[in-house]
Write an enzyme that holds these catalytic residues in place. Structure first.
Site, PDB file in Angstrom:
ATOM      1  N   LYS A 163       0.940  -1.542   0.228  1.00 33.55           N
ATOM      2  CA  LYS A 163       0.411   0.110   0.361  1.00 33.55           C
ATOM      3  C   LYS A 163       0.906   0.617   0.425  1.00 33.55           C
ATOM      4  O   LYS A 163       0.772   2.177  -1.170  1.00 33.55           O
ATOM      5  CB  LYS A 163      -1.093  -0.092   1.074  1.00 33.55           C
ATOM      6  CG  LYS A 163      -2.038  -0.869   1.768  1.00 33.55           C
ATOM      7  CD  LYS A 163      -3.138  -0.644   2.415  1.00 33.55           C
ATOM      8  CE  LYS A 163      -2.438  -1.040   3.681  1.00 33.55           C
ATOM      9  NZ  LYS A 163      -1.467  -2.581   4.318  1.00 33.55           N
ATOM     10  N   THR A 164       1.679   1.750   0.768  1.00 29.37           N
ATOM     11  CA  THR A 164       2.512   2.605   1.117  1.00 29.37           C
ATOM     12  C   THR A 164       3.424   2.651  -0.106  1.00 29.37           C
ATOM     13  O   THR A 164       3.541   4.157  -0.636  1.00 29.37           O
ATOM     14  CB  THR A 164       3.401   2.640   1.893  1.00 29.37           C
ATOM     15  OG1 THR A 164       3.025   1.981   3.850  1.00 29.37           O
ATOM     16  CG2 THR A 164       4.231   3.198   2.451  1.00 29.37           C
ATOM     17  N   ASP A 182      -2.606   7.328   3.767  1.00 29.55           N
ATOM     18  CA  ASP A 182      -1.824   6.644   4.155  1.00 29.55           C
ATOM     19  C   ASP A 182      -1.975   6.107   5.280  1.00 29.55           C
ATOM     20  O   ASP A 182      -2.944   7.075   6.460  1.00 29.55           O
ATOM     21  CB  ASP A 182      -0.084   6.511   4.217  1.00 29.55           C
ATOM     22  CG  ASP A 182       0.831   4.814   4.355  1.00 29.55           C
ATOM     23  OD1 ASP A 182       0.048   4.177   4.048  1.00 29.55           O
ATOM     24  OD2 ASP A 182       2.047   5.153   4.303  1.00 29.55           O
ATOM     25  N   GLU A 183      -3.502   4.874   5.581  1.00 26.02           N
ATOM     26  CA  GLU A 183      -2.754   3.936   7.253  1.00 26.02           C
ATOM     27  C   GLU A 183      -4.210   4.950   7.862  1.00 26.02           C
ATOM     28  O   GLU A 183      -4.802   5.256   8.266  1.00 26.02           O
ATOM     29  CB  GLU A 183      -1.722   4.340   8.263  1.00 26.02           C
ATOM     30  CG  GLU A 183      -0.687   4.372   7.519  1.00 26.02           C
ATOM     31  CD  GLU A 183      -0.271   2.928   8.569  1.00 26.02           C
ATOM     32  OE1 GLU A 183      -1.117   2.067   9.146  1.00 26.02           O
ATOM     33  OE2 GLU A 183       1.063   2.216   8.733  1.00 26.02           O
ATOM     34  N   GLN A 227      -5.644  -3.872  11.075  1.00 22.26           N
ATOM     35  CA  GLN A 227      -4.195  -2.949  11.412  1.00 22.26           C
ATOM     36  C   GLN A 227      -4.673  -1.394  12.174  1.00 22.26           C
ATOM     37  O   GLN A 227      -4.314  -0.613  12.658  1.00 22.26           O
ATOM     38  CB  GLN A 227      -3.490  -2.340  10.450  1.00 22.26           C
ATOM     39  CG  GLN A 227      -2.794  -3.240   9.853  1.00 22.26           C
ATOM     40  CD  GLN A 227      -1.512  -3.328   8.837  1.00 22.26           C
ATOM     41  OE1 GLN A 227      -1.060  -2.839  10.036  1.00 22.26           O
ATOM     42  NE2 GLN A 227      -1.962  -3.775   7.734  1.00 22.26           N
ATOM     43  N   ARG A 254       5.429  -7.415  11.420  1.00 18.41           N
ATOM     44  CA  ARG A 254       6.257  -6.445  11.085  1.00 18.41           C
ATOM     45  C   ARG A 254       7.812  -6.993  10.690  1.00 18.41           C
ATOM     46  O   ARG A 254       8.544  -7.008  10.519  1.00 18.41           O
ATOM     47  CB  ARG A 254       6.549  -5.565  12.866  1.00 18.41           C
ATOM     48  CG  ARG A 254       5.811  -4.598  12.610  1.00 18.41           C
ATOM     49  CD  ARG A 254       4.923  -3.057  11.958  1.00 18.41           C
ATOM     50  NE  ARG A 254       3.770  -4.230  11.030  1.00 18.41           N
ATOM     51  CZ  ARG A 254       3.110  -3.905   9.912  1.00 18.41           C
ATOM     52  NH1 ARG A 254       4.088  -2.458   9.341  1.00 18.41           N
ATOM     53  NH2 ARG A 254       2.021  -4.481   9.114  1.00 18.41           N
TER      54      ARG A 254
HETATM   55  P1  ATP Z   1       1.921  -1.716   6.321  1.00 23.50           P
HETATM   56  O1  ATP Z   1      -0.055  -2.526   6.024  1.00 23.50           O
HETATM   57  O2  ATP Z   1       2.778  -2.482   7.037  1.00 23.50           O
HETATM   58  O3  ATP Z   1       1.530  -0.437   5.717  1.00 23.50           O
HETATM   59  P2  ATP Z   1       1.959  -2.107   3.035  1.00 23.50           P
HETATM   60  O4  ATP Z   1       0.556  -2.829   2.553  1.00 23.50           O
HETATM   61  O5  ATP Z   1       1.879  -0.205   2.788  1.00 23.50           O
HETATM   62  O6  ATP Z   1       2.579  -2.330   4.761  1.00 23.50           O
HETATM   63  P3  ATP Z   1       4.628  -1.985   2.326  1.00 23.50           P
HETATM   64  O7  ATP Z   1       4.965  -1.466   2.796  1.00 23.50           O
HETATM   65  O8  ATP Z   1       4.571  -0.497   1.213  1.00 23.50           O
HETATM   66  O9  ATP Z   1       3.404  -2.470   2.224  1.00 23.50           O
HETATM   67  O10 ATP Z   1       5.327  -3.285   1.495  1.00 23.50           O
HETATM   68  C1  ATP Z   1       5.897  -4.134   2.074  1.00 23.50           C
HETATM   69  C2  ATP Z   1       7.476  -4.796   1.888  1.00 23.50           C
HETATM   70  O11 ATP Z   1       6.626  -5.256  -0.353  1.00 23.50           O
HETATM   71  C3  ATP Z   1       8.049  -3.791   0.932  1.00 23.50           C
HETATM   72  O12 ATP Z   1       9.281  -4.227   1.316  1.00 23.50           O
HETATM   73  C4  ATP Z   1       8.530  -3.360  -0.210  1.00 23.50           C
HETATM   74  O13 ATP Z   1       9.323  -2.678  -0.392  1.00 23.50           O
HETATM   75  C5  ATP Z   1       7.463  -4.560  -1.170  1.00 23.50           C
HETATM   76  N1  ATP Z   1       7.095  -4.892  -2.261  1.00 23.50           N
HETATM   77  C6  ATP Z   1       5.171  -4.183  -1.990  1.00 23.50           C
HETATM   78  N2  ATP Z   1       5.449  -4.714  -3.505  1.00 23.50           N
HETATM   79  C7  ATP Z   1       6.141  -5.430  -4.063  1.00 23.50           C
HETATM   80  C8  ATP Z   1       6.242  -5.996  -5.194  1.00 23.50           C
HETATM   81  N3  ATP Z   1       5.793  -5.626  -6.475  1.00 23.50           N
HETATM   82  N4  ATP Z   1       7.422  -6.630  -5.746  1.00 23.50           N
HETATM   83  C9  ATP Z   1       8.574  -6.505  -4.862  1.00 23.50           C
HETATM   84  N5  ATP Z   1       8.216  -6.133  -3.667  1.00 23.50           N
HETATM   85  C10 ATP Z   1       7.408  -5.682  -3.246  1.00 23.50           C
HETATM   86 MG    MG Z   2       2.327   0.880   5.161  1.00 22.93          MG
END
Ligand code: ATP
Ligand code: MG
Length: 697
Positions: free
Chosen positions: A30-31, A211-212, A244, A581
């Protein structure tokens, strides 16, 4: 740029027009989508940087996002011009710029909790309310709860409540100050009362990203909807995960994410289902835990293709809280390979950090404490800031009251009451009041300390000068308080590492005000080679190779309050955030006995442990009886081996407390048919037939 995304992620980046909700589980990118989306908008010339408003949950996250974007622009645009920050930092900026429209002077103050309590205390005294019944701390919370609800929430507050609320706000207005809740509320009032201002921002922000989003409160939601009126473009993209949501105690309301498509009629919703962060075992454990919550949207979450099952999630049972800290320190020492920032210790409550700090200090393991002890909550830091506030704002009576007695200058309550009448504020009163010989001398000395051309100096130099001239530093140098050297060190740190980064005193004070309330560290944990110790709340959105989760005991996590009032679902979401995490290795631990506020407690292992599917877990006892050899046994050793998997079984007894007539209390660490392997507190690890022990429910 788009090549690093899967199809759904790419769709979320390219769907720039209209309202969009990205709803998906932890670690699904997402981020990453938000950051890429901003770069996409800018690289395609859809907007200029200052036309983008990106809201993150912490200052730390905002900095990280700006850093990433800085690398993605290739010089075509500057990430510094993006409006990227927390709701509070963005609203403060808007408020500062438009202060004349809301009746604040330009140099208005932002009050932290201490200031709020001081104001309430004086109001309660004035209204002759019983201090036993009216606690300032409770009322700070009540008032912020009302303000977090946004516009109109205070309209119907009758009675005592309304009276106190109004008196409190009137006092803030008199002091030219706002509190944390006001930062957003006053912007909402501004937008409501000055349509021209609202329109200007509506026109400015072509794209809004959040975000969040699951942790947005109602006031923040109103801010978003006012900026994206029906009939307009409504280019708003919110990303979040209902599982979350962990800030309801601060007014966050999950309904905003659940009702997104009602708030925005033609909203699109995109779901991401691939987790790129964690091994299949970590993900499996986390999924099996969150499944016990009922009020959820329900999402599918799969490990990324090619992702290993990895090591099982470790569940460690140790005799005492000390053993827990030692076992974890041991594991880090053996596995760190000088990459300490691969490790994080995520704690349920700040008070759990102390043993780790002591253990790490004695072994020379570098660590940083984030969000738990707050630098800006320290007495000496608050004192120093009060001095600087008074320097910049002579009208700041609260700061005056804080510093006039540090060091003691002979101005007690009656002297203060006397000078109050001689000027519009206490500083002016002190100057004008007819005082007796000794008091006059003390007063003149105090006033003289502030009398220098500070505004032409570097703020760090001005701070140094003031704290010396006023006798504040001398007070600590002369003090026999055991903490005095540390306090002097902290002030030095404040001046040389923080204030020196600012060009004007006003900028520093603004930063300090945010830090005092936001409990955020702006540095990212990856910046320094140190183990991070932080609360789970502070770890939201972050990831680490190895995550230690100590204190998984009923009464600690879930905590007593959650157990008693049945608010276990939010507590379980917090556990879900904690487990997710971890990228490679997650170590959950529970101590059979622990000192809690000076009392030895014997807590059962957390119910969250038994809720997780044992197929993803491996149980170990460390430091039990004969096995009190942490260096050679336990998880530190099994890291080298293939993880032991417990076979799935119909009844999950592992982790349960038992009582044996001869061997006393213990905890089950393995089950093989009717044979239980039990770690007894006194006798070490033994195999016992099930019929001989009493198993607690
Ligand atoms: P959270 O819910 O904990 O905030 P999130 O959904 O925001 O998580 P991110 O932090 O954006 O997730 O991504 C999680 C990890 O996966 C990061 O290390 C990111 O670089 C990696 N990642 C995200 N998308 C891809 C992708 N398409 N290919 C490879 N790695 C990815
Ligand atoms: Mg995130």
């Amino acid at each position: 740029m788009l090549e690093n995304l899967n199809n759904e992620q790419r769709l979320a980046v390219e769907t720039t027009d209209g309202p969009l909700l990205v709803l998906s589980g932890a670690g699904t990118g997402k981020t990453r989508v938000l950051t890429t989306r901003i770069a996409y908008i800018l690289n395609n010339g859809l907007a200029a940087p200052w036309q983008i408003l990106a809201l993150t949950f912490t200052n730390k996250a905002a900095n990280e996002m700006k850093n990433r974007l800085g690398q993605m622009g290739g010089g075509a645009w500057s990430a510094a011009d993006i409006w990227c920050g927390t709701f509070h930092s963005v609203c403060l900026r808007i408020l500062r710029y438009n202060c004349d429209r809301v009746g604040l002077r330009r140099d208005f103050l932002v009050f932290g909790e201490d200031d709020q309590k001081a104001v309430l205390k004086s109001i309660f005294a004035e209204m002759a309310l019983d201090p036993k019944e009216y606690s300032p701390a409770t009322w700070v919370e009540k008032i912020s709860m009302i303000k977090d609800k946004g516009l109109d929430a205070a309209a119907h507050l009758g009675g005592r409540m309304g009276e106190i609320y109004d008196a409190y706000n009137a006092e803030l207005a008199r002091l030219n100050a706002v509190d944390f809740g006001d930062i957003i509320l006053r912007v909402l009032e501004l937008f409501q009362n000055a349509p021209d201002v609202l329109e200007r921002y509506q026109r400015q922000f072509h794209y809004i990203l959040v975000d969040e989003f699951q942790d947005t409160n109602s006031a923040q939601m109103q801010f978003l909807t006012m900026l994206t009126p029906a009939g307009g473009a409504q280019n708003i993209c919110c990303v979040g995960d209902d599982d979350q949501s962990i800030y309801s105690w601060r007014g966050a309301e999950i309904k905003h994410i659940l009702n997104f498509d009602q708030t925005y009629e033609n909203a699109q919703i995109i779901r991401l289902e691939t987790n790129y962060r964690s091994t299949a075992n970590i993900l499996g454990a986390a999924n099996s835990l969150i499944r016990h919550n009922s009020g959820r949207l329900g999402k599918d979450l799969h490990p990324a293709p090619g992702m290993d099952a990895g090591e099982a999630v470790y569940v460690l049972t140790v005799p005492t809280d000390w053993d827990e800290a030692r076992a974890i320190a041991d594991t880090i020492t053996r596995n760190a390979d000088n990459k300490y920032n691969d490790f994080a210790i995520l704690i349920r409550a700040g008070s759990l950090s102390r043993l780790f700090e002591e253990e790490f200090t004695s072994r020379g393991i570098p660590y940083r404490l984030i969000g738990a002890t707050k630098f800006y909550d320290r007495m000496e830091i608050r004192d120093a800031i009060a001095y600087l506030r008074l320097l910049a704002h002579p009208f700041d009576d609260l700061s005056f009251l804080r510093v006039i007695a540090k060091p003691r200058r002979g101005f007690g309550p009656s002297a203060i009451a006397k000078i109050r009448g001689f000027g519009p504020n206490l500083m002016a009163g002190l100057r004008a009041a007819p005082l007796s010989g000794k008091q006059r001398v003390a007063a003149d000395e105090f006033l003289a300390a502030f009398d220098f051309s500070w505004d032409t100096m570097r703020p760090a130099d001005a701070a140094q000068t003031l704290l010396e001239q006023s006798g504040y530093m001398k007070m600590w140098r002369d003090s026999r308080d055991v903490d005095a050297p540390e306090r002097i060190e902290n002030i030095r740190e404040l001046i040389t590492n923080v204030i020196s980064k600012y060009d004007t005193m006003a900028e520093f004070l603004e930063h300090a005000a945010l830090m005092m309330t936001d409990d955020n560290d702006t540095e990212s944990p990856s910046d320094t080679n140190a183990v991070s110790i932080m609360t789970i709340h502070a770890a939201k959105g972050l990831e680490f190779n190895t995550v230690f989760l100590p204190g998984w005991e009923d009464g600690i996590f879930p905590n007593e309050m959650a157990i008693n009032d049945g608010s276990l679902e939010e507590e379980r979401r917090l556990a879900y955030v904690a487990v997710t995490r971890g990228r490679v290795r997650v170590v959950i631990s529970n101590a059979m006995s622990r000192m809690v506020f000076g009392e030895r407690k014997y807590n059962a292992p957390s119910r969250f442990i038994s809720e997780m599917d044992p197929a993803f877990l491996t149980f170990q006892g460390v430091g039990m009886g004969a096995m009190r050899t942490l260096n050679t046994r336990g998880i530190t050793q099994s890291y080298g081996n293939a993880p032991r998997r417990s076979a799935p079984r119909s009844e999950n007894l592992v982790g349960k407390l038992v009582l044996h007539t001869e061997m006393g209390r213990g905890v089950i660490i393995e089950v093989d048919g009717d044979i239980l392997t039990i770690a007894f507190r006194e006798r070490g690890i033994k195999k016992v037939a099930r019929q001989f022990v009493q198993i607690s429910k």
